[in-house]
Design a protein around this motif. Structure first.
Motif, PDB file in Angstrom:
ATOM      1  N   ASN A   1      46.307 -38.726  70.800  1.00 35.71           N
ATOM      2  CA  ASN A   1      47.525 -37.972  70.486  1.00 35.71           C
ATOM      3  C   ASN A   1      48.810 -38.650  70.942  1.00 35.71           C
ATOM      4  O   ASN A   1      49.870 -38.443  70.340  1.00 35.71           O
ATOM      5  CB  ASN A   1      47.427 -36.565  71.081  1.00 35.71           C
ATOM      6  N   GLY A   2      48.748 -39.467  71.992  1.00 32.72           N
ATOM      7  CA  GLY A   2      49.935 -40.200  72.396  1.00 32.72           C
ATOM      8  C   GLY A   2      50.370 -41.191  71.340  1.00 32.72           C
ATOM      9  O   GLY A   2      51.570 -41.425  71.133  1.00 32.72           O
ATOM     10  N   ALA A   3      49.413 -41.785  70.624  1.00 36.10           N
ATOM     11  CA  ALA A   3      49.747 -42.701  69.536  1.00 36.10           C
ATOM     12  C   ALA A   3      50.381 -41.953  68.376  1.00 36.10           C
ATOM     13  O   ALA A   3      51.299 -42.459  67.716  1.00 36.10           O
ATOM     14  CB  ALA A   3      48.488 -43.428  69.063  1.00 36.10           C
ATOM     15  N   VAL A   4      49.928 -40.733  68.134  1.00 37.51           N
ATOM     16  CA  VAL A   4      50.529 -39.912  67.080  1.00 37.51           C
ATOM     17  C   VAL A   4      51.977 -39.580  67.449  1.00 37.51           C
ATOM     18  O   VAL A   4      52.879 -39.638  66.595  1.00 37.51           O
ATOM     19  CB  VAL A   4      49.713 -38.617  66.869  1.00 37.51           C
ATOM     20  N   VAL A   5      52.223 -39.240  68.707  1.00 35.72           N
ATOM     21  CA  VAL A   5      53.586 -38.966  69.170  1.00 35.72           C
ATOM     22  C   VAL A   5      54.469 -40.182  68.935  1.00 35.72           C
ATOM     23  O   VAL A   5      55.580 -40.082  68.399  1.00 35.72           O
ATOM     24  CB  VAL A   5      53.588 -38.597  70.665  1.00 35.72           C
TER      25      VAL A   5
ATOM     26  N   ILE B   1      44.075 -31.804  62.370  1.00 35.50           N
ATOM     27  CA  ILE B   1      42.904 -31.269  63.061  1.00 35.50           C
ATOM     28  C   ILE B   1      42.514 -32.205  64.203  1.00 35.50           C
ATOM     29  O   ILE B   1      42.652 -33.424  64.089  1.00 35.50           O
ATOM     30  CB  ILE B   1      41.703 -31.097  62.090  1.00 35.50           C
ATOM     31  N   SER B   2      42.074 -31.630  65.309  1.00 33.37           N
ATOM     32  CA  SER B   2      41.556 -32.438  66.424  1.00 33.37           C
ATOM     33  C   SER B   2      40.151 -32.914  66.073  1.00 33.37           C
ATOM     34  O   SER B   2      39.383 -32.193  65.433  1.00 33.37           O
ATOM     35  CB  SER B   2      41.515 -31.610  67.710  1.00 33.37           C
TER      36      SER B   2
ATOM     37  N   SER C   1      41.299 -31.392  73.937  1.00 36.19           N
ATOM     38  CA  SER C   1      41.227 -32.255  72.755  1.00 36.19           C
ATOM     39  C   SER C   1      42.228 -33.383  72.926  1.00 36.19           C
ATOM     40  O   SER C   1      43.373 -33.152  73.338  1.00 36.19           O
ATOM     41  CB  SER C   1      41.527 -31.455  71.481  1.00 36.19           C
ATOM     42  N   ALA C   2      41.803 -34.605  72.609  1.00 33.77           N
ATOM     43  CA  ALA C   2      42.624 -35.774  72.928  1.00 33.77           C
ATOM     44  C   ALA C   2      43.131 -36.535  71.716  1.00 33.77           C
ATOM     45  O   ALA C   2      44.066 -37.325  71.836  1.00 33.77           O
ATOM     46  CB  ALA C   2      41.830 -36.729  73.819  1.00 33.77           C
ATOM     47  N   GLY C   3      42.527 -36.325  70.534  1.00 29.72           N
ATOM     48  CA  GLY C   3      42.943 -37.084  69.357  1.00 29.72           C
ATOM     49  C   GLY C   3      42.907 -36.239  68.107  1.00 29.72           C
ATOM     50  O   GLY C   3      42.153 -35.257  68.022  1.00 29.72           O
ATOM     51  N   THR C   4      43.737 -36.595  67.134  1.00 36.06           N
ATOM     52  CA  THR C   4      43.836 -35.828  65.889  1.00 36.06           C
ATOM     53  C   THR C   4      43.805 -36.744  64.672  1.00 36.06           C
ATOM     54  O   THR C   4      44.163 -37.922  64.752  1.00 36.06           O
ATOM     55  CB  THR C   4      45.139 -35.006  65.840  1.00 36.06           C
ATOM     56  N   TYR C   5      43.393 -36.160  63.545  1.00 36.86           N
ATOM     57  CA  TYR C   5      43.538 -36.829  62.257  1.00 36.86           C
ATOM     58  C   TYR C   5      44.906 -36.474  61.697  1.00 36.86           C
ATOM     59  O   TYR C   5      45.364 -35.329  61.809  1.00 36.86           O
ATOM     60  CB  TYR C   5      42.461 -36.379  61.272  1.00 36.86           C
ATOM     61  N   VAL C   6      45.552 -37.469  61.086  1.00 34.01           N
ATOM     62  CA  VAL C   6      46.862 -37.257  60.474  1.00 34.01           C
ATOM     63  C   VAL C   6      46.804 -37.561  58.986  1.00 34.01           C
ATOM     64  O   VAL C   6      45.975 -38.352  58.525  1.00 34.01           O
ATOM     65  CB  VAL C   6      47.957 -38.131  61.134  1.00 34.01           C
ATOM     66  N   MET C   7      47.693 -36.893  58.257  1.00 31.84           N
ATOM     67  CA  MET C   7      47.927 -37.170  56.840  1.00 31.84           C
ATOM     68  C   MET C   7      49.430 -37.244  56.637  1.00 31.84           C
ATOM     69  O   MET C   7      50.196 -36.677  57.445  1.00 31.84           O
ATOM     70  CB  MET C   7      47.332 -36.073  55.961  1.00 31.84           C
ATOM     71  N   THR C   8      49.866 -37.916  55.595  1.00 35.02           N
ATOM     72  CA  THR C   8      51.307 -37.966  55.341  1.00 35.02           C
ATOM     73  C   THR C   8      51.772 -36.629  54.777  1.00 35.02           C
ATOM     74  O   THR C   8      51.016 -35.894  54.132  1.00 35.02           O
ATOM     75  CB  THR C   8      51.676 -39.078  54.340  1.00 35.02           C
ATOM     76  N   GLU C   9      53.032 -36.322  55.018  1.00 37.10           N
ATOM     77  CA  GLU C   9      53.604 -35.085  54.486  1.00 37.10           C
ATOM     78  C   GLU C   9      53.573 -35.104  52.960  1.00 37.10           C
ATOM     79  O   GLU C   9      53.361 -34.061  52.325  1.00 37.10           O
ATOM     80  CB  GLU C   9      55.033 -34.920  55.013  1.00 37.10           C
TER      81      GLU C   9
ATOM     82  N   ALA D   1      50.061 -27.660  73.667  1.00 32.39           N
ATOM     83  CA  ALA D   1      49.730 -28.296  74.941  1.00 32.39           C
ATOM     84  C   ALA D   1      49.082 -29.666  74.752  1.00 32.39           C
ATOM     85  O   ALA D   1      49.281 -30.571  75.575  1.00 32.39           O
ATOM     86  CB  ALA D   1      48.808 -27.385  75.748  1.00 32.39           C
ATOM     87  N   GLU D   2      48.320 -29.822  73.681  1.00 32.97           N
ATOM     88  CA  GLU D   2      47.616 -31.080  73.455  1.00 32.97           C
ATOM     89  C   GLU D   2      48.569 -32.233  73.145  1.00 32.97           C
ATOM     90  O   GLU D   2      48.211 -33.395  73.327  1.00 32.97           O
ATOM     91  CB  GLU D   2      46.596 -30.903  72.324  1.00 32.97           C
TER      92      GLU D   2
END
Length: 346
Positions: free
Chosen positions: A100-104, A117-118, A231-239, A309-310
Motif C-alpha cells: 500500500n505504500g507503493a500505491v500511495v 481490493i486488498s 491488510s498490506a497490499g491492494t490491487y489497483v485499476m485506472t479510473e 487505516a490501511e
C-alpha cells in the motif's frame, strides 16, 4: 556486501516510483483504451502479470468459477509490486498489485489509479520476521545501530516495519539513519545472515520456515508482533478502466473477494491442492513445491474490503520521510469499495 552497492541503492524503490508520473504521461490514454473490447462494449478479458510459482487470488477466483464470463489474460511475470502497479497505471495491464505504500507513492505522482481490493496482509500465519543469528548480541532496537538489515526491496513494507520498530524502541532520526537496509534476493538472505554479511535478515513464507527448521537463528521481532493483523497490499485499476468497464470491474473485485473467503474457510490442505493443480494446469514451467508451505493470504477485512487505516499507516510513514508531502493525499481518495459486492454469507 560492497558499501557502494548498499549506499547507492537505499532509495532505489522511491526513485523508480518517482518516474511513474512521467511514465503515465508518456503512455497517455491510448494504452489504457486498449483494454476496451471495441464497439462501446465492456472488456471481458483482463490482462495481468503473474508471479512465478505462486497463485494469485484472481487466478484462484477464476479457477473456482467466480468470474463468470470474465477471463484473465496472462502477459508474463512481474519483477515487483511497484513495477506491477506502474504497468497498470500506464495501461499495459488492466490490474496490478503492490504494497500500500507503493500505491500511495504512485497516487501522489498523480497517476489516475484506484485501489479496489486488498489481496495480501499480515496475520499469525502470514508474516515477515526480522531474524538474527542465535549467538548474535542484538537484543533490542538500539543494538541495530551500525547494523545491516537484509530486505527484498527498499522503501517498501520491510523498511517501513523496521522504521516503525526503531521509533518504538526510542531511537532518534539520526540513530535510525545508522541502521542500513540492504537489498538482497530473498533466496540469498538466509545465507547472507549465516555468513555474517548482514546482522539481520527479513524472512517470510517458505524461506522463513526453511530457515527456522535449519536452526541457529532467532526472531528479533515480526511485523505481526509489531502491528497485529492488517491488510498490506491492494490491487489497483485506472479510473478510466473503472469508468469504461464498471460491470467487469465489479465481477473481478467481487470474485476475488469470494476467493479470499474461500481460502479463509476451506481446509488448508484443500487450498494447497487447488493452487498446486492451477500451477500444473497453466503450463508455465514452474516449481509448485513451495505451495505446500502456504498458510494464509493474510487479508484482514472480510472480502478484502479496504479501510482508511490501511493507507493512513503508510501516508504517515512516507510523510515522515519527506517522500509524500503531508496532506497532499488523503486515505479516502486512494481507494473505493464500490465494486466489491461481497457480503458475509453471500
Amino acid at each position: 556486501m560492497p558499501a557502494s552497492v548498499t549506499s547507492a541503492s537505499r532509495r532505489r524503490f522511491l526513485a523508480l516510483l518517482g518516474g511513474s508520473a512521467a511514465a503515465v504521461t508518456l503512455a497517455g490514454c491510448g494504452a489504457a483504451a486498449a483494454a476496451g473490447s471495441g464497439g462501446g462494449g465492456q472488456t471481458k478479458k483482463l490482462r495481468y502479470q503473474g508471479w512465478a510459482g505462486q497463485v494469485l487470488l484472481p487466478e484462484l477466483a477464476q479457477d473456482l468459477g467466480y468470474f463468470g464470463d470474465v477471463t484473465l489474460d496472462w502477459v508474463g511475470d512481474t519483477i515487483s509490486g511497484p513495477q506491477d502497479i506502474q504497468s497498470a497505471a500506464t495501461g499495459q495491464v488492466d490490474f496490478g498489485g503492490a504494497f500500500n505504500g507503493a500505491v500511495v507513492k504512485l497516487a501522489a505522482q498523480h497517476a489516475p489509479v484506484k485501489a479496489v481490493i486488498s489481496y495480501y496482509g499480515v496475520d499469525r500465519y502470514s508474516y515477515n520476521g526480522f531474524y538474527v543469528r542465535q549467538d548474535s548480541p542484538i537484543r533490542s532496537g538500539r543494538d541495530l545501530i551500525g547494523a545491516k538489515v537484509g530486505v527484498n526491496t527498499l522503501g517498501a513494507h520491510d523498511e517501513a516495519m523496521l522504521d516503525i520498530y526503531l521509533k518504538r524502541q526510542g531511537l532518534s532520526p539520526a540513530e535510525i539513519a545508522q541502521v542500513e537496509p540492504v537489498v538482497l534476493p530473498p533466496v540469498s538472505t538466509e545465507q547472507a545472515l549465516r555468513q555474517k554479511q548482514i546482522e539481520v535478515a527479513v524472512l517470510g513464507g517458505v524461506l522463513r520456515d526453511k530457515a527456522l527448521a535449519t536452526g541457529g537463528i532467532r526472531p528479533l521481532f515480526t511485523d505481526y508482533q509489531l502491528l497485529g493483523a492488517f491488510s498490506a497490499g491492494t490491487y489497483v485499476m485506472t479510473e478510466r478502466f473503472l469508468r469504461q468497464n464498471p460491470d467487469t470491474a465489479r465481477t473481478f473485485v467481487t470474485g476475488t473477494a469470494m476467493a479470499i473467503e474461500w481460502a479463509r474457510t476451506t481446509p488448508r490442505e484443500q487450498v494447497v491442492a487447488r493452487m498446486t493443480d492451477i500451477v500444473h494446469k497453466r503450463g508455465r514451467n514452474e516449481n509448485a513445491t513451495p505451495l505446500k508451505y502456504f498458510q494464509s493470504f493474510g487479508v484482514a477485512e472480510t472480502g478484502g474490503r479496504i479501510t482508511d487505516a490501511e493507507f493512513q499507516l503508510w501516508l504517515d510513514w512516507l510523510a515522515g520521510r519527506g517522500t509524500v508531502p503531508k496532506g497532499s493525499v488523503t486515505a479516502a481518495s486512494l481507494y473505493t469499495n464500490q465494486y466489491n459486492a461481497y457480503r458475509s454469507g453471500s
